[in-house]
Enzyme design. Structure first.
Site, PDB file in Angstrom:
ATOM      1  CB  ILE A   1      -0.982   0.030   1.194  1.00  0.00           C
ATOM      2  CG1 ILE A   1      -0.223  -0.226   2.509  1.00  0.00           C
ATOM      3  CG2 ILE A   1      -2.101  -0.973   0.991  1.00  0.00           C
ATOM      4  CD1 ILE A   1      -1.077  -0.002   3.738  1.00  0.00           C
ATOM      5  N   GLY A   2       2.133   1.115   0.160  1.00  0.00           N
ATOM      6  CA  GLY A   2       2.964   2.327   0.161  1.00  0.00           C
ATOM      7  C   GLY A   2       4.437   1.991   0.093  1.00  0.00           C
TER       8      GLY A   2
ATOM      9  N   GLY B   1       8.180   3.956   1.035  1.00  0.00           N
ATOM     10  CA  GLY B   1       8.755   5.159   1.636  1.00  0.00           C
ATOM     11  C   GLY B   1      10.265   5.091   1.638  1.00  0.00           C
ATOM     12  NE  ARG B   2      12.672   8.118   6.157  1.00  0.00           N
ATOM     13  CZ  ARG B   2      11.941   8.863   6.951  1.00  0.00           C
ATOM     14  NH1 ARG B   2      11.913  10.151   6.783  1.00  0.00           N
ATOM     15  NH2 ARG B   2      11.243   8.338   7.948  1.00  0.00           N
TER      16      ARG B   2
ATOM     17  CD  GLU C   1       8.262  -3.844  -0.918  1.00  0.00           C
ATOM     18  OE1 GLU C   1       7.962  -4.833  -0.214  1.00  0.00           O
ATOM     19  OE2 GLU C   1       8.676  -3.925  -2.078  1.00  0.00           O
ATOM     20  CB  VAL C   2       3.629   0.543   3.996  1.00  0.00           C
ATOM     21  CG1 VAL C   2       2.542   0.384   5.042  1.00  0.00           C
ATOM     22  CG2 VAL C   2       4.721   1.474   4.507  1.00  0.00           C
TER      23      VAL C   2
ATOM     24  CE  LYS D   1       8.207   2.969   8.038  1.00  0.00           C
ATOM     25  NZ  LYS D   1       7.961   4.313   8.582  1.00  0.00           N
TER      26      LYS D   1
ATOM     27  CG  ASP E   1      10.025  13.360   7.392  1.00  0.00           C
ATOM     28  OD1 ASP E   1       9.967  14.386   6.682  1.00  0.00           O
ATOM     29  OD2 ASP E   1      10.116  12.208   6.916  1.00  0.00           O
TER      30      ASP E   1
END
Ligand SMILES: Nc1ncnc2c1ncn2[C@@H]1O[C@H](COP(=O)(O)OP(=O)(O)O)[C@@H](O)[C@H]1O
Ligand SMILES: [Mg+2]
Length: 511
Positions: free
Chosen positions: A219-220, A222-223, A226-227, A240, A341
Site C-alpha cells: 500500500i505504500g 517510503g524511505r 514497503e508498507v 511496514k 518529518d
C-alpha cells in the site's frame, strides 16, 4: 652406545607384535626364498662381528635420535617373528622407524637407506594393494565422515530453529492470557490500556501477532522499504517492512512508538515490532493500525473536503501533534517528542475523516531531567520541501528541544495550506498542490529551498477569497503564524488545537 642399541632392539621386538595397518610394508616373497637361511648385517651384534644368521629376513631401517640425527641399524628377523608367524609374507616396520627394508638373501640389508619423505618413497614408489587401499580409502572415508557430521550438525540446527519458531509462535503457556482465540486487536489494545503499562503489548505477544499476520498487498513505499496491508484474525493491519540494512531505523521507530503513554487517537496506533530471522536474512516488521484512506497526501489528491471536513482534519492533526509535543510529568508521564518529518505523506486519514500522525522514525525525545535530547540529532533530517527556515540555513539551536517543536509547527502550517486549498466553500476549490509547487522544482535541493524560504522569505500563497469564509480565514491566519521566520514566535500545537476547537464549535462540526 651398546646400551642404546640393546634398548632399541627390545623396543622393536615389542613394537613388531603390534600390527599397525598404516605401518605395514608389503613384501611379496618368492617361493624359493622361503625356508632358506641367510646371513645378514647386524649393527647390534658386536660380539659376532656384526653378522647374524636368520631363517627369516634381513632388515635395515633408520630412525631419528634427538628428533633430528639419522641413525641406521640392521638386524635379523627370525622366521617366527614374521607375519603370519612362520610364513613370511610381511616384514613389519615399527613405530619410530622411518624406513624399513626387508630382504631374504645374504647381506642384502647392507644397503644405504635414505630418510624417506614418506612411506611410499621408502618402497621406491611402488604401491602394494593394502597401501593403495589405505591411501585412497583413508581420505575418502575422512571426507565422508566430515560430510555426514556436517549434515547432522545442519539438521540439528534446523530442528532447533524450527522448534524455537514453533515455541515462539505457539507456546500457549506464554500467550493464552492475551491471545485467547476470540480476541481481536481492539480487545488486545483495550486490555493493554486498562492494564496500564502504557507502552504497548508485551514483546512475546507482539511477536506472536506479527508472525501470524498474512500479508495481502503493498500500500505504500517510503524511505526504508514497503508498507503492506495484512490480515490478522479477520481484521486489517498495516505492516511496514524495513530492509535489514535499515535495522537502526526500524529499532528507533519501534522505540519511539513504545514511549510510555504515547497512545492517542490522532497518532498512528502501534501494534507490534518483530525481527524475524528466516535463516538467510532478517525481516524487520513494524505493525500498526491500517487506515484504508492512506496518507493525507493521497486523500487530498483524490478528494476535495467540506469546511467541516477541513476542520476535522486540521483539528485532529493539531491534537495529535500537541500530544506528541506534550511533556507529561510523573512516573506514568511521557517525554516531549518532536516529529521532525511532518508532511502530508506522513499523516494518515482515518475512516471517520480525522488524522493520525505516522512515520515516527526521525522523532526525538526530550529527557526532562537532564534537559537533553535522547539521540544525537543530526543537523538536517526530514523532507527538504517542509524544512523550516532555521533548519535550511542551519541556524537552529539543537541544544534546545523546543527548537524542534517549532520546526514541526512550520511544517504543520504547510500541511494546513495543502488541506485548505482543497476546501470546497461556495463551490470553489483548488487542485491539489504540494507547498512551494510554484517556486521550486520537484525534489528540490536544500539550496533551492533555502533561497526561496530564507533569502526571499516566500511562503505559500493565501488567497484573498479565503477571507470570505470564517473557517478559511482562521486557517489562513494560523498558517501565517506557523510560518514566522523566528521559530519562537510561532504558535504552539496546543494553541492551534484550542483555536480550531473553538472554530469547530462555531461551525457546529461533529467530531
Ligand atoms: N497504517 C497505514 N495505513 C495505511 N497506509 C499506510 C500506513 N502506514 C503507511 N502507509 C502508507 O505508506 C506510506 C509510507 O509509510 P511511512 O510510514 O511514511 O514510511 P516511510 O518511513 O518509508 O516514509 C505512507 O505515505 C502511506 O501512504
Ligand atoms: Mg514517510
Amino acid at each position: 652406545m651398546t646400551n642404546l642399541k640393546g634398548n632399541l632392539l627390545t623396543f622393536i621386538k615389542v613394537k613388531m607384535s603390534i600390527i599397525l595397518a598404516f605401518d605395514i610394508i608389503v613384501v611379496a616373497l618368492s617361493g624359493s626364498e622361503r625356508g632358506s637361511w641367510a646371513d645378514c648385517n647386524c649393527t647390534a651384534c658386536e660380539s659376532s662381528g656384526y653378522v647374524c644368521e636368520t631363517d627369516g629376513a634381513c632388515m635395515a631401517s633408520t630412525y631419528h635420535t634427538n628428533g633430528q640425527e639419522e641413525q641406521q641399524f640392521r638386524i635379523c628377523i627370525p622366521r617366527v617373528s614374521l607375519v603370519p608367524p612362520g610364513q613370511p609374507i610381511y616384514c613389519l616396520s615399527a613405530e619410530g622407524l622411518l624406513n624399513t627394508h626387508c630382504c631374504y638373501t645374504d647381506f642384502c640389508n647392507s644397503i644405504n637407506l635414505q630418510i624417506p619423505s614418506g612411506i611410499a618413497e621408502g618402497k621406491g614408489g611402488s604401491w602394494g594393494p593394502v597401501e593403495l587401499v589405505a591411501v585412497i580409502a583413508g581420505p575418502v572415508f575422512l571426507f565422508c565422515l566430515l560430510l555426514i557430521m556436517g549434515v547432522l550438525v545442519f539438521q540439528h540446527h534446523q530442528r532447533n530453529y524450527n522448534h524455537r519458531q514453533r515455541l515462539e509462535v505457539e507456546d500457549p503457556s506464554c500467550d493464552h492470557l492475551y491471545l485467547a482465540k476470540d480476541k481481536t486487536l481492539q480487545d488486545l489494545i483495550f486490555d493493554l490500556s486498562t492494564s496500564g503499562s502504557g507502552s504497548g503489548l508485551p514483546l512475546f505477544v507482539q511477536r506472536t501477532v506479527a508472525r501470524t499476520i498474512v500479508l495481502q498487498e503493498i500500500i505504500g513505499k517510503g524511505r526504508f522499504g514497503e508498507v503492506w496491508r495484512g490480515r490478522w484474525r479477520g481484521g486489517d493491519v498495516a505492516v511496514k517492512i524495513f530492509s535489514s540494512r535499515e535495522e537502526r531505523s526500524w529499532f528507533r521507530e519501534a522505540e519511539i512508538y513504545q514511549t510510555i503513554m504515547l497512545r492517542h487517537e490522532n497518532i498512528l496506533g502501534f501494534i507490534a515490532a518483530d525481527n524475524k530471522d528466516n535463516g538467510t536474512w532478517t525481516q524487520l516488521w513494524l505493525v500498526s493500525d491500517y487506515h484504508e484512506h492512506g496518507s493525507l497526501f493521497d486523500y487530498l489528491n483524490h478528494y476535495s473536503v467540506t469546511i467541516e471536513g477541513m476542520i476535522k482534519l486540521a483539528l485532529s492533526a493539531a491534537s495529535g501533534l500537541a500530544h506528541l509535543h506534550m511533556e507529561i510529568l510523573g512516573t506514568q508521564g511521557k517525554p516531549g517528542i518532536a516529529h521532525r518529518d511532518l508532511k502530508s505523506k506522513n499523516i494518515l486519514v482515518k475512516k471517520n475523516g480525522t488524522c493520525a500522525i505516522a512515520d515516527l522514525g526521525l522523532a526525538v525525545r526530550h529527557e526532562t531531567i537532564t534537559d537533553t535530547i535522547d539521540i544525537a540529532p543530526n543537523q538536517r533530517v526530514g523532507t527538504k520541501r517542509y524544512m523550516a527556515p532555521e533548519v535550511l540555513d542551519e541556524t537552529i539551536n539543537m541544544k534546545h528541544f523546543d527548537s524542534f517543536k517549532c520546526a514541526d509547527i512550520y511544517a504543520l502550517g504547510l500541511v494546513y495550506w495543502e488541506i485548505a486549498r482543497r476546501c470546497n466553500a461556495g463551490g470553489i476549490h483548488e487542485d491539489y498542490q504540494l507547498p512551494f509547487y510554484d517556486l521550486v522544482p520537484s525534489d528540490p535541493s536544500i539550496e533551492e529551498m533555502r533561497k526561496v524560504v530564507c533569502d526571499q522569505r516566500l511562503r505559500p500563497n493565501v488567497p484573498n477569497w479565503w477571507q470570505s469564509y470564517e473557517a478559511l480565514r482562521v486557517m489562513g491566519k494560523i498558517m501565517r503564524e506557523c510560518w514566522y521566520a523566528n521559530g519562537a514566535a510561532r504558535l504552539t500545537a496546543l494553541r492551534i488545537k484550542k483555536t480550531l476547537s473553538q472554530l469547530s464549535v462555531q461551525e457546529d462540526v461533529k467530531i
